[in-house]
Design an enzyme around this catalytic site. Sequence first.
Site, PDB file in Angstrom:
ATOM      1  N   ASP A  67       2.635 -11.432  -4.909  1.00 24.06           N
ATOM      2  CA  ASP A  67       1.259 -11.162  -5.317  1.00 24.06           C
ATOM      3  C   ASP A  67       1.112 -11.096  -6.837  1.00 24.06           C
ATOM      4  O   ASP A  67       2.107 -11.068  -7.578  1.00 24.06           O
ATOM      5  CB  ASP A  67       0.760  -9.855  -4.687  1.00 24.06           C
ATOM      6  CG  ASP A  67       1.773  -8.709  -4.804  1.00 24.06           C
ATOM      7  OD1 ASP A  67       2.726  -8.827  -5.607  1.00 24.06           O
ATOM      8  OD2 ASP A  67       1.609  -7.707  -4.112  1.00 24.06           O
ATOM      9  N   ASN A 136      -0.205   3.535   1.629  1.00 22.01           N
ATOM     10  CA  ASN A 136      -1.112   3.376   2.773  1.00 22.01           C
ATOM     11  C   ASN A 136      -0.627   2.292   3.740  1.00 22.01           C
ATOM     12  O   ASN A 136      -1.387   1.817   4.571  1.00 22.01           O
ATOM     13  CB  ASN A 136      -2.529   3.052   2.281  1.00 22.01           C
ATOM     14  CG  ASN A 136      -2.586   1.739   1.494  1.00 22.01           C
ATOM     15  OD1 ASN A 136      -1.572   1.054   1.347  1.00 22.01           O
ATOM     16  ND2 ASN A 136      -3.760   1.386   1.012  1.00 22.01           N
ATOM     17  N   GLU A 143      -3.978  -5.030   2.216  1.00 19.96           N
ATOM     18  CA  GLU A 143      -4.451  -3.663   2.390  1.00 19.96           C
ATOM     19  C   GLU A 143      -4.839  -3.419   3.857  1.00 19.96           C
ATOM     20  O   GLU A 143      -5.083  -4.373   4.610  1.00 19.96           O
ATOM     21  CB  GLU A 143      -5.685  -3.445   1.506  1.00 19.96           C
ATOM     22  CG  GLU A 143      -5.397  -3.508   0.004  1.00 19.96           C
ATOM     23  CD  GLU A 143      -4.804  -2.213  -0.556  1.00 19.96           C
ATOM     24  OE1 GLU A 143      -4.058  -1.520   0.163  1.00 19.96           O
ATOM     25  OE2 GLU A 143      -5.077  -1.908  -1.724  1.00 19.96           O
TER      26      GLU A 143
HETATM   27  C1  GLP Z   1       2.087  -2.704  -5.252  1.00 11.89           C
HETATM   28  C2  GLP Z   1       2.694  -4.037  -4.845  1.00 11.89           C
HETATM   29  C3  GLP Z   1       3.491  -3.926  -3.567  1.00 11.89           C
HETATM   30  C4  GLP Z   1       4.423  -2.723  -3.644  1.00 11.89           C
HETATM   31  C5  GLP Z   1       3.621  -1.483  -3.806  1.00 11.89           C
HETATM   32  C6  GLP Z   1       4.465  -0.226  -3.854  1.00 11.89           C
HETATM   33  O1  GLP Z   1       0.878  -2.443  -4.661  1.00 11.89           O
HETATM   34  N1  GLP Z   1       1.698  -5.032  -4.670  1.00 11.89           N
HETATM   35  O2  GLP Z   1       4.206  -5.117  -3.355  1.00 11.89           O
HETATM   36  O3  GLP Z   1       5.218  -2.658  -2.491  1.00 11.89           O
HETATM   37  O4  GLP Z   1       2.920  -1.579  -5.033  1.00 11.89           O
HETATM   38  O5  GLP Z   1       4.888  -0.010  -5.164  1.00 11.89           O
HETATM   39  P1  GLP Z   1       6.015   0.999  -5.593  1.00 11.89           P
HETATM   40  O6  GLP Z   1       7.292   0.313  -5.265  1.00 11.89           O
HETATM   41  O7  GLP Z   1       5.820   1.144  -7.072  1.00 11.89           O
HETATM   42  O8  GLP Z   1       5.804   2.243  -4.837  1.00 11.89           O
END
Ligand code: GLP
Length: 242
Positions: A67, A136, A143
């Site tokens: 993404d 979430n 989402e």
């Molecule tokens: C973002 C990314 C996800 C990731 C999530 C959790 O939203 N798009 O791919 O898994 O954050 O992030 P973190 O690893 O910082 O908790």
Amino acid sequence: MRIVHAADYEDMSRKAANLIAAQVVMDPCCVLGLATGSTPIGTYQNLIKAYEAGDLDFSQVSTYNLDEYCGLSHDDPQSYHYFMKENLFDHINIDQANTHVPDGSNPDAEATCAEYDRIVEEAGYPDLQLLGIGNNGHIGFNEPDTCFSKGTHCVDLTESTIEANSRLFDNIEDVPRQAYTMGIHTIMNAYMVLVIANGEKKAQAVHDMCFGPIQPSCPASILQLHPNCVVIADDAALSLCK
Ligand code: GLP
């Protein structure tokens, strides 16, 4: 789903890096699906160490990231493109022409997403897709919704994701409100999915991913249907799974 228990963040990172390293050793031309966020940073550091030790060769590997935020150029320090260079690509011998991240700077969502689907499909989908998980239950930027998404698409980020990710920005107003993300269909096409999670903030999402009903209100729950999904999580993240 195979659930692998890790003692802590370092242990999770080493175990995840070992699985990715095995993939690269077994198939030096493999396709890796990669993720951003705080969770995979330790995994990438272990891969860099293995490369520096002469144990891994990335010269023929190609990568497709999940993404990217809309509206950020490739060299914006908050972009996922920049993150990947900083945390992995600039430190290994990967050919950067073989690394791919959706083009967040292109305002034409339809064209950007269609092109990304085309190149991922042409590559034959990832041999191994690395995933973090949002508080979430989101994966990539898929989402919670009323249906599972298909291909790459533009999403409106939820307030909870904007708030969670704001810790990486100077202030919450700077967090982009939209992102391009690979869809669930694309993620499910990976030969192997590797989810990593740590910390108690992820405990509910990890529980719902592994044991909750399979429903789009927890996008990660679809992974229960993936034939080859491994979850590596630490004590805190697994605390509700006992
Ligand atoms: C973002 C990314 C996800 C990731 C999530 C959790 O939203 N798009 O791919 O898994 O954050 O992030 P973190 O690893 O910082 O908790």
